[in-house]
Motif scaffolding. Structure first.
Motif, PDB file in Angstrom:
ATOM      1  N   LYS A  28       0.869  -1.221   0.016  1.00  0.00           N
ATOM      2  CA  LYS A  28       0.064   0.050  -0.084  1.00  0.00           C
ATOM      3  C   LYS A  28       0.820   1.155  -0.041  1.00  0.00           C
ATOM      4  O   LYS A  28       1.803   1.405   0.679  1.00  0.00           O
ATOM      5  CB  LYS A  28      -0.940   0.075   1.159  1.00  0.00           C
ATOM      6  CG  LYS A  28      -1.988   0.775   1.087  1.00  0.00           C
ATOM      7  CD  LYS A  28      -2.895   0.683   2.294  1.00  0.00           C
ATOM      8  CE  LYS A  28      -3.857   1.861   2.458  1.00  0.00           C
ATOM      9  NZ  LYS A  28      -5.218   1.639   2.836  1.00  0.00           N
ATOM     10  N   SER A 171      -8.110   3.407  -5.296  1.00  0.00           N
ATOM     11  CA  SER A 171      -7.128   3.250  -4.237  1.00  0.00           C
ATOM     12  C   SER A 171      -5.841   2.664  -4.868  1.00  0.00           C
ATOM     13  O   SER A 171      -4.789   2.309  -4.320  1.00  0.00           O
ATOM     14  CB  SER A 171      -7.479   2.465  -3.183  1.00  0.00           C
ATOM     15  OG  SER A 171      -8.095   1.119  -3.408  1.00  0.00           O
ATOM     16  N   GLU A 202      -4.327   9.223  -0.909  1.00  0.00           N
ATOM     17  CA  GLU A 202      -4.050   7.750  -0.519  1.00  0.00           C
ATOM     18  C   GLU A 202      -3.922   6.909  -1.451  1.00  0.00           C
ATOM     19  O   GLU A 202      -5.034   6.003  -1.544  1.00  0.00           O
ATOM     20  CB  GLU A 202      -4.651   7.584   0.699  1.00  0.00           C
ATOM     21  CG  GLU A 202      -4.342   8.367   1.898  1.00  0.00           C
ATOM     22  CD  GLU A 202      -4.924   7.925   3.108  1.00  0.00           C
ATOM     23  OE1 GLU A 202      -5.502   6.815   3.160  1.00  0.00           O
ATOM     24  OE2 GLU A 202      -4.899   8.662   4.269  1.00  0.00           O
ATOM     25  N   LEU A 203      -3.072   6.867  -2.335  1.00  0.00           N
ATOM     26  CA  LEU A 203      -2.893   5.564  -3.245  1.00  0.00           C
ATOM     27  C   LEU A 203      -1.941   4.948  -3.708  1.00  0.00           C
ATOM     28  O   LEU A 203      -0.697   5.358  -3.156  1.00  0.00           O
ATOM     29  CB  LEU A 203      -3.856   5.854  -4.667  1.00  0.00           C
ATOM     30  CG  LEU A 203      -4.155   7.190  -5.390  1.00  0.00           C
ATOM     31  CD1 LEU A 203      -2.809   7.482  -6.247  1.00  0.00           C
ATOM     32  CD2 LEU A 203      -4.984   7.079  -6.199  1.00  0.00           C
TER      33      LEU A 203
END
Ligand SMILES: Nc1ncnc2c1ncn2[C@@H]1O[C@H](COP(=O)(O)OP(=O)(O)OP(=O)(O)O)[C@@H](O)[C@H]1O
Ligand SMILES: [Mg+2]
Length: 256
Positions: A28, A171, A202-203
């Motif tokens: 992530k 995302s 936020e990716l």
């Protein structure tokens, strides 16, 4: 934490194994470069992730979801957006219309409201329009909002495609050769843009790219495909010195 886990993924077209037993974990928040010579299977890999192709075998897990048999629009809804190697915009629609289309999954009026043009329809249309305009502002394209997409310079069309992808609030963002056809200035701007997206959204980003300075400069990690197989992965400085990677590139070039 892994946002995307690929287990033994393969895709064959007749006798060609375009993607062959790939295992991969994408963390992530990382910007991951996906590189490899022409025909290595990079775009096929994106087509598998986005449901355009069904895997011949293997498994794709995104967050807690198993993606293998989902339709492309469902995968967009779950948070994966992409751009294409050959720009795919609605060329005869305006810049802002292209972006509002990207918002489709966030639109909250029903079919009836849309058909009968109920007040909820206009309210929602207005909200989507103003959010699209906000997004265009962030990417410095708001002054072009009423121009037809086909009339934008090439670099701006590429930027608009990224804006449209972001409109679906993904995302995971997949960029397929965003610098292809760009001049060095446009490429530098694109690099800054990807850095800016990384900082402000936020990716996680997977970037297919042939421009090595772009890839080496902005990627946290790099995965290298050759003939459908993952031949190397890791930090840019490690991958660039990997003999198999050098051979895949230089060997092929030397033969040209
Ligand atoms: N729909 C298809 N039908 C048949 N073969 C295909 C199909 N899509 C891809 N291929 C083949 O799969 C292989 C991988 O192609 P792919 O487009 O994924 O490569 P790539 O790494 O994206 O290459 P490039 O850098 O040139 O864009 C190639 O041999 C290609 O011809
Ligand atoms: Mg490709």
């Amino acid at each position: 934490m892994a946002v995307l886990t690929i287990d033994n993924l393969s895709k064959s077209f007749g006798g060609i194994k375009a993607v062959s037993n790939i295992n991969m974990m994408i963390d992530k928040g990382d910007v991951v470069g996906l590189i490899g010579p022409n025909g290595a299977g990079k775009t096929t890999f994106f087509n598998l992730l986005t449901g355009m192709y069904t895997p011949t075998s293997g498994k794709i897990s995104f967050e807690d979801l198993h993606l293998n048999n989902l339709k492309p629009y469902k995968i967009t809804d779950y948070g994966i957006a992409r751009t294409f190697q050959n720009i795919r915009l609605f060329k005869n629609m305006t810049v802002i219309e292209n972006v509002t289309l990207g918002f489709h999954k966030n639109i909250k009026y029903g079919l009836l409201a849309s058909f009968f043009k109920l007040p909820s329809f206009y309210k929602e249309e207005k909200r989507v329009y103003s959010e699209a305009l906000e997004l265009l502002k962030k990417f410095n394209l708001d002054h072009k909002k009423d121009e037809l997409a086909k009339n934008l310079p090439y670099g701006e069309q590429r930027r608009l495609e990224i804006v449209r992808a972001l409109a679906s609030n993904p995302s995971l963002l997949l960029l397929d050769e965003p610098a292809a056809g760009m001049n060095p200035n446009e490429t530098r701007e694109l690099m800054e843009l990807i850095r800016w997206i990384k900082k402000n959204y936020e990716l996680t980003i997977i970037l297919i790219e042939h421009d090595m300075s772009l890839v080496m400069n902005i990627c946290d990690k790099i995965s290298v495909l050759d003939y459908g197989t993952l031949i190397a992965e890791g930090k840019p400085e490690v991958v660039r010195n990997n003999p198999r990677v050098i051979e895949a590139y230089l060997g092929r070039n030397a033969a040209c």
